[in-house]
Design an enzyme around this catalytic site. Structure first.
Site, short mmCIF file in Angstrom:
data_model
loop_
_atom_site.label_atom_id
_atom_site.label_comp_id
_atom_site.label_asym_id
_atom_site.label_seq_id
_atom_site.Cartn_x
_atom_site.Cartn_y
_atom_site.Cartn_z
CG PHE A 117 -0.27 0.58 2.49
CD1 PHE A 117 -0.13 1.64 2.83
CD2 PHE A 117 0.08 -0.44 3.49
CE1 PHE A 117 0.54 2.11 4.10
CE2 PHE A 117 0.75 -0.14 4.69
CZ PHE A 117 0.89 1.14 5.03
CE LYS A 120 -3.12 -8.17 -4.50
NZ LYS A 120 -3.70 -7.12 -3.55
CD GLU A 176 -5.57 -5.71 0.15
OE1 GLU A 176 -4.74 -5.43 -0.76
OE2 GLU A 176 -5.45 -6.38 1.06
CB SER A 218 4.63 -7.63 5.46
OG SER A 218 3.66 -8.47 5.04
CB CYS A 236 10.24 -0.44 2.40
SG CYS A 236 10.84 0.17 1.17
CD GLU A 272 8.38 -3.35 8.14
OE1 GLU A 272 7.61 -4.09 7.91
OE2 GLU A 272 8.82 -2.48 7.30
#
Ligand code: NAD
Length: 506
Positions: A158, A182, A185, A235, A290, A391
């Protein structure tokens, strides 16, 4: 989540399949929210295996034509796409800010970094060149070619709705593959716009497709025999699942995972400069990067003055909606994620870390339902604490203290994550030692977020990347192509025919 779409009377995000908008056959949907207001703005379909199969079949049909299109013509489509992305950069940034929450200038910067990958992909005729050796044996030549793998898929996180997809599909498509994307979402709209613009640039229908969904859609991608390679960014637990499943199913895979990025600050560093850099790297994009710096390792006498500077600067950060001018930091992506990050702050206090700045309870007038959290700074954090180990992926910066550069390097190298790291120092010798000994994929010297430019490759080590090849740059070209080595001889009267023994060519 998962309420019938009719009940909410909201617009539904389409799929992009076969060069046009289409509806999913699935009846499961998720909410897309505006994190600044907390409002549900759209519904996104959660594709099922039939939706994925339809997209893969369509893109497989487009493959032969695209694969056989000369690389120069593919590059011309890329050049047009580059122009369209540049012309629509603001709109893409707005879509990002609306669904992710980050500020518009930050979103614009991330779009620019993605566009640079398209710029790199424009050079594909040169990048695909193979090798040629004359006379590897008497009258025998050898050459290599790089050919596309086939149908590729990308599953993205995301936090970079434009940049991370652009790490993948432009390189894959320039190499002659077709692609099923993909996106997350939580942020589906920017990918749809990017697909539309690619069609406008002249990309044939079916070469790029966008599907939406959660685990069900991803697992259908991993299981589909028509998909030959999968690129993933997200992740660590999901990256591991993707890597293992693709390996089992015989697919080429690169799976980039999570991170806990350390910055080591030596006492000889310009502390004002270092503090400014750490504030940007720790709290930019609300820590949802990240490559965010989430752990500062202050060495020796650097610690006390550095923490003092970080406190002043962290408290000065203006929190608010990402589309408002003057705002430094937007909300977190969802209420659930905001609560998770807030829970880590509670835990840090319980574990005995010193809470220097507390971001809990942040209020933004007029945006009472937004998913806001202020900046948080912990000092005297130790390696045994969860706020250090996990994290957190939020605006929480933790400071650990080390006695020496050697201790700091050992601490960083014990982390299971190894995406990015940075050192702040005026000493070339210390920096060189750090570069050499640190076990991390991307290293900055007085550069807090060392994200490589598009013509270098992006990727971490250890639990931050499963697979062999990084994203974009030449590693991306290698990932999306297979090398073929061709050995040829044109016999004439002088050369004897090969016998039954192992050919040695000479
Ligand atoms: P995530 O792992 O939750 O989701 C990533 C993608 O995987 C999404 O498309 C999601 O739909 C899908 N997914 C989620 N759960 C799944 C499951 N159980 N099975 C199959 N697919 C599943 O990650 P996120 O929260 O969207 O993104 C944040 C994470 O991404 C952070 O850990 C961050 O460090 C990481 N990240 C890494 C890099 C990198 O380059 N290493 C870059 C950006 C983000």
């Amino acid at each position: 989540m998962n309420k019938p779409v009719e009940a909410q009377n909201l617009a539904t995000v389409d799929l992009w399949v076969g060069g046009r908008r289409q509806s999913a056959s699935s009846t499961r949907f998720g909410d897309v929210t505006n994190p600044a207001t907390g409002a549900v703005t759209r519904k996104v379909p959660f594709c099922n295996a039939a939706d994925i199969d339809a997209a893969v079949k369509g893109t497989a049909a487009a493959l032969p034509g695209w694969r056989d299109t000369p690389p120069l013509r593919r590059a011309r489509v890329m050049q047009k796409y580059l122009q369209l992305l540049q012309a629509n950069q603001k709109e893409l940034a707005r879509l990002i800010s609306e669904e992710h929450g980050k500020t518009l200038p930050d979103a614009t910067g991330s779009v620019q970094r993605g566009i640079e990958v398209v710029e790199f992909a424009c050079g594909i005729p040169h990048l695909l060149k193979g090798e040629h050796s004359e006379n590897v044996g008497t009258g025998v030549d050898c050459h290599t070619v790089r050919q596309p793998i086939g149908v590729c898929a990308g599953v993205t996180p995301f936090n970079f709705p434009v940049m991370v997809p652009l790490w993948m599909f432009p390189v894959a498509i320039a190499c002659g593959n077709t692609f099923v994307l993909k996106p997350s979402e939580k942020v589906p709209s920017a990918s749809m716009r990017m697909a539309e613009l690619f069609k406008e640039a002249g990309l044939p229908d079916g070469v790029l497709n966008v599907v939406h969904g959660d685990k069900e859609a991803v697992d259908a991608i991993l299981a589909h025999p028509g998909i030959h390679a999968v690129s993933f960014v997200g992740s660590t637990p999901i990256a591991r699942h993707i890597y293992e499943t693709c390996a089992k199913n015989g697919k080429r895979v690169q799976a980039l995972g999570g991170a806990k990025n350390h910055a080591v600050v030596l006492p000889d560093a310009d502390l004002e400069f270092a503090a400014d850099a750490l504030i940007g790297a720790g709290y930019g994009s609300a820590g949802e990067r990240c490559m965010a710096i989430s752990a500062v390792v202050a060495v020796g006498a650097a610690a006390d003055p550095l923490v003092k500077l970080l406190k002043q600067k962290a408290e000065a950060i203006i929190v608010g909606p990402g589309d408002k001018e003057g705002v430094d930091m937007g909300p977190l992506v969802t209420a659930q994620h905001r609560d998770k990050v807030s829970g880590y702050i509670d835990q840090g206090v319980k574990e005995g870390a010193k809470l220097v700045v507390d971001g809990r309870g942040q209020k933004v007038p007029g945006y009472e339902n937004g998913f806001f959290l202020g900046t948080t700074l912990f000092d005297h954090v130790t390696p045994g604490m969860k706020v250090y180990q996990d994290e957190i992926f939020g605006p929480v910066l933790v400071v650990l203290r080390a006695d020496s550069l050697e201790d700091a390097i050992a601490l960083v190298n014990r982390s299971p994550y190894a995406n990015g790291t940075a050192i702040f120092t005026e000493s070339g010798g210390a920096a060189r030692r750090f570069e050499n000994e640190i076990q991390v994929g991307m290293v900055g010297v007085n550069v807090p977020i060392p994200v490589p430019v598009a013509f270098y490759s992006f990727g971490g080590w250890k639990n931050s990347l499963f697979g062999d090849l990084h994203m974009h740059g030449m590693e991306g070209v290698k990932f999306y192509t297979r090398t073929k080595a061709i050995t040829s001889r044109w016999p004439h009267q002088d050369t004897p025919a090969p016998g039954l023994n192992m050919p040695t060519l000479g």
